[in-house]
Motif scaffolding. Structure first.
Motif, PDB file in Angstrom:
ATOM      1  N   PHE A 170     -27.644  43.878   3.750  1.00  0.00           N
ATOM      2  CA  PHE A 170     -27.906  45.315   3.612  1.00  0.00           C
ATOM      3  C   PHE A 170     -27.193  46.203   4.626  1.00  0.00           C
ATOM      4  O   PHE A 170     -27.023  47.396   4.386  1.00  0.00           O
ATOM      5  CB  PHE A 170     -29.417  45.596   3.646  1.00  0.00           C
TER       6      PHE A 170
ATOM      7  N   ASP B 227     -26.523  50.279  -2.522  1.00  0.00           N
ATOM      8  CA  ASP B 227     -27.500  50.200  -3.598  1.00  0.00           C
ATOM      9  C   ASP B 227     -26.828  50.023  -4.955  1.00  0.00           C
ATOM     10  O   ASP B 227     -27.220  49.181  -5.752  1.00  0.00           O
ATOM     11  CB  ASP B 227     -28.312  51.503  -3.623  1.00  0.00           C
TER      12      ASP B 227
ATOM     13  N   LEU C 153     -25.411  46.573  -5.304  1.00  0.00           N
ATOM     14  CA  LEU C 153     -26.352  45.496  -5.616  1.00  0.00           C
ATOM     15  C   LEU C 153     -26.866  45.531  -7.049  1.00  0.00           C
ATOM     16  O   LEU C 153     -27.181  44.505  -7.631  1.00  0.00           O
ATOM     17  CB  LEU C 153     -27.543  45.550  -4.644  1.00  0.00           C
ATOM     18  N   THR C 154     -26.961  46.734  -7.611  1.00  0.00           N
ATOM     19  CA  THR C 154     -27.570  46.837  -8.946  1.00  0.00           C
ATOM     20  C   THR C 154     -26.542  46.954 -10.067  1.00  0.00           C
ATOM     21  O   THR C 154     -26.894  46.829 -11.228  1.00  0.00           O
ATOM     22  CB  THR C 154     -28.525  48.052  -9.021  1.00  0.00           C
ATOM     23  N   ARG C 155     -25.294  47.221  -9.742  1.00  0.00           N
ATOM     24  CA  ARG C 155     -24.271  47.369 -10.785  1.00  0.00           C
ATOM     25  C   ARG C 155     -23.071  46.467 -10.494  1.00  0.00           C
ATOM     26  O   ARG C 155     -22.025  46.939 -10.027  1.00  0.00           O
ATOM     27  CB  ARG C 155     -23.828  48.841 -10.873  1.00  0.00           C
ATOM     28  N   PRO C 156     -23.206  45.184 -10.783  1.00  0.00           N
ATOM     29  CA  PRO C 156     -22.107  44.248 -10.512  1.00  0.00           C
ATOM     30  C   PRO C 156     -20.800  44.683 -11.182  1.00  0.00           C
ATOM     31  O   PRO C 156     -19.722  44.451 -10.644  1.00  0.00           O
ATOM     32  CB  PRO C 156     -22.602  42.934 -11.118  1.00  0.00           C
TER      33      PRO C 156
ATOM     34  N   LEU D 271     -21.742  39.818  -0.486  1.00  0.00           N
ATOM     35  CA  LEU D 271     -23.173  39.832  -0.169  1.00  0.00           C
ATOM     36  C   LEU D 271     -23.443  39.498   1.292  1.00  0.00           C
ATOM     37  O   LEU D 271     -24.590  39.368   1.702  1.00  0.00           O
ATOM     38  CB  LEU D 271     -23.930  38.882  -1.093  1.00  0.00           C
TER      39      LEU D 271
END
Lengths: 455, 294
Positions: free
Chosen positions: B107, B131, B134-137, B169
């Motif tokens: 993070f 953000d 992490l949510t929209r590869p 990551l």
């Protein structure tokens, strides 16, 4: 069927039943990724209002994947009990919710209609349930299954001992499972996830586990979580197994990605009936998880909760001993944080129980998710209070092979203490005999935490 | 008119009067005398310095020697003992420390200073923040329009090889391995006689972004060094993904992977030399992924 609803004077119009189902779902990052989520919080509530007014029949007649193209849909649509369906087909989803929650509705009354509910209907009513609804509802729907032992008693709580290792080293797994048993974990299932999915390796694991369980007279069921075809090959070659495992999904396309189909599962069940070592009727173990269908591009533009319900609809065909929602494994693009994981865990358990599934949960999270062990312990306690059949047990919640965090030996028995539920009956007696548990069935005994009792 | 100095004096006096009888002030004084004057210069032992497989605390075990021997075979957190059904405090804190390292690796923003100090140029993907990343590869697999333009300008002539880093990551993994792995790869390539462009950095990148990098730069071989999703065992693990003539939308089976690059896995220097060898093979066989025989 009305597909329009109004909030604060504004009219919200939905395309079809699938659109209502998607938008009525609680916020999930996976539904946003799929483009099926409500755009605003108010639209979400408008969709719930619309859904509340649809009937069981409306939902049943509009499965999210086409009957002709998807064998999971055919399994679900053809698999219901039509007498039970007739009893409730004209109820609205709101009435179904209120029926389940009514204090005068007994378990038997719910079972009078629940075999008439398709997976999509189970998903629909779940979308109208808040957290306490999900708990109260699920508590009324215990599901008992028997393999070697029987699970599902409302006053008992069981665990799968998951002694994974990075190279499937037998000695390393031995010390791990010995310690797990010493913490009274392992009554639901004694089984690992292999790194090496070959017949030779899985055969070796099955024999080691089975011999250990029989030598120490441990009342549990042995299984190795390799691909179903690998396990079948081992069992045909004479390896002992009480149960057979497979990961399943809610659509044919997604099951293809797992390399599995209904014919294969039918064959696996038949093999277990004739060659399994468990003496009960319930010999399958399935794992599922919201988001698997979208990840395989097999979600048919439906929301992930509905696709998850369809996994249970498929599982029902096999009356499995256990079904495990591996809820937090998939990552933040499907379930963003601890809050979304907890909601999904509660929903999955309720839906599964409504469909007659012996439901457990791998309360878990990965390190790229905004979630920590406190969140995970919260979910374990919430689900234990809801009547969840089982959870996982790994050393200190840290699975050193799968690289995620689940529920640990020290969380599991403590959860039993927190909700006053004992181990499964035969396992409780065994733990007492071994000195792992006191007479009260809750206090740990003098040998607890010492794996070397077995050495 | 009251001067500033006078005003300060008055205020100090008033405050002083007020504090004289205040219980809080007394408590502070008491606190000072009891805890702050006896501060040792020592630090507590580092909780994370112990190897997990050597950490053993079961009292009076039935067979301690064998327990310890078997425990050495696995990184699983075993032999930790318990208080009631719960973990001992040190076990709980060690777990939280390991998780904290993993969370910070995922993070925290990759430090711009790291790039500035080394003169590394940075390019952007379509992810505009952590953000979104992490949510929209899908957005992390493409360069932003500006990013693509800037990269094209940066690579003036078509290089044979592009080697670049991406936080992925775990930014921690790049920080831990970059200074060793990059020279190892570059020296290897030089020895083989391949021409490589200057290494750069792509923020919020997924593995698939390397395909657009290949198209924009026109390179033959593209190698991205990217932080792996951290486990509790280490937050410093990095992977290298390599492609031959990568294109957007190419099959995942065309990527060659070197994973687990960290001190307790494949050390960065060794990995760098290995990567240079693989690149040489890719030129010889004109292939990558499943098509490449190593």
């Amino acid at each position: 069927m009305i597909l329009k609803s109004k909030l604060f004077g504004k009219v919200y119009e939905f395309k079809d039943v699938k659109d209502v189902l998607g938008k009525a779902n609680e916020l999930k990052s996976g539904d946003q990724l799929a483009g099926v989520a409500a755009e605003t919080v108010q639209e979400r509530i408008a969709a719930k209002a619309c859904l509340a007014n649809l009937t069981v029949k409306d939902i049943y007649e509009n499965p999210v994947a086409p009957y002709e193209e998807d064998e999971v849909t055919r399994c679900i649509q053809d698999g219901i009990n039509f007498k039970a369906y007739e009893r409730c087909k004209n109820w609205t989803i709101a009435q179904l919710r209120e029926f389940i929650l009514d204090d005068h509705t007994t378990t038997a009354m719910i079972r009078d209609i629940s075999n008439g509910l398709s997976a999509e209907v189970a998903s629909a009513v779940t979308k109208l349930m808040s957290s306490i609804d999900l708990m109260i509802g699920a508590q009324k729907m215990p599901v008992y299954k028997t393999c070697v032992t029987t699970c599902g008693y409302p006053d008992r709580l069981s665990f799968r001992l998951q002694p994974n290792h990075t190279t499937d080293d037998l000695d390393a797994m031995r010390i791990t499972y010995m310690e797990g048993f010493s913490y009274c974990v392992g009554d639901a299932l004694f089984g690992m996830n292999p790194v090496d999915d070959t017949v030779g390796s899985v055969d070796r694991v099955l024999r080691d586990y089975w011999d250990f369980a029989r030598k120490w007279e441990i009342p549990t069921q042995v299984c190795c979580l390799a691909h179903v075809t690998t396990q079948m090959e081992c069992i045909k070659n004479g390896a002992p197994a009480d149960m057979i495992f497979q990961s399943i999904a809610g659509s044919q396309i997604a099951n293809d990605a797992f390399g599995v189909n209904i014919a294969m599962l039918d064959e696996a069940q038949d093999l277990m009936v004739h060659h399994g070592t468990g003496h009960g009727e319930d010999v399958l173990y399935f794992e599922t998880g919201e988001g698997a269908e979208l990840s395989a591009d097999g979600h048919w533009d439906a929301d992930q909760l509905t696709m998850e319900a369809r996994c249970y609809g498929l599982a029902k065909r096999y009356h499995p001993y256990l079904v495990d929602s591996v809820v937090g494994f998939i990552g933040p693009e499907y379930l963003y944080d601890g809050k979304q994981v907890a909601r999904a865990g509660m929903e999955d358990h309720f839906m599964g129980k409504l469909l007659g599934i012996s439901m457990g949960c791998d309360a878990c999270y990965t390190n790229h998710m905004k979630c920590d062990q406190n969140d995970n312990e919260n979910l374990e306690i919430l689900l234990a209070a809801s009547g969840c059949n089982f959870f996982m047990g790994v050393p200190c919640a840290d699975d050193c092979m799968l690289m995620y965090q689940s529920t640990g030996f020290h969380d599991d028995h403590a959860t039993r203490q927190a909700v006053h539920k004992k181990p499964l009956p035969e396992f409780e007696k065994w733990c007492q005999k071994m000195g792992f548990l006191e007479e009260d069935g809750l206090t740990l005994g003098p040998n607890a935490g010492d794996a070397s009792v077995f050495l | 008119m009251v001067s500033d100095d006078k005003l300060k004096e008055i205020i100090a006096q008033v405050v002083g009067e007020m504090m004289k009888d205040a219980p809080a002030a007394k408590a502070n004084k008491a606190c000072k005398s009891c805890c702050c004057e006896n501060v040792s210069d020592d630090s507590l032992e580092d909780l994370t310095a112990y190897k997990l497989n050597e950490w053993y605390q079961v009292p009076n075990a039935h067979n301690e020697a064998e327990y310890r021997r078997l425990k050495m075979l696995t990184p699983a957190r075993l032999g930790v003992w318990h208080c009631g059904a719960r973990e001992m405090t040190n076990t709980m804190l060690r777990f939280r420390a390991d998780h904290a390292a993993a969370q910070d690796a995922v993070f925290n923003e990759f430090p711009a200073e790291f790039l500035e100090q080394r003169g590394i140029k940075e390019f952007a993907t379509r992810s505009d923040c952590k953000d979104t990343y992490l949510t929209r590869p899908d957005l992390g697999r493409r360069l932003s329009e500006d990013g693509a333009k800037a990269l094209k300008a940066f690579v003036s002539k078509k290089p044979q090889v592009v080697v670049y880093a991406s936080d992925g990551l775990s930014g921690t993994a790049i920080e831990a391995n970059y200074d060793i792995v990059i020279p190892a790869i570059m020296n290897g390539l030089k020895a083989y006689g391949y021409d490589a462009c200057e290494p750069f950095f792509v923020r919020y990148g997924r593995v698939g972004a390397q395909d657009e990098v290949s198209e924009v730069t026109g390179c033959d071989v593209c190698c991205v060094l990217i932080g792996e999703r951290p486990g509790l065992a280490t937050a410093e693990s990095m992977s290298a993904y390599l492609t031959w003539h990568g294109t957007i939308g190419m099959s995942e089976s065309k990527r060659t992977v070197v994973s687990n690059i960290h001190n307790a896995g494949t050390p960065a220097a060794e990995a760098g030399a290995h990567i240079a060898d693989i690149i040489d093979q890719m030129f010889k066989q004109k292939a990558s992924g499943l098509d490449l025989k190593l």
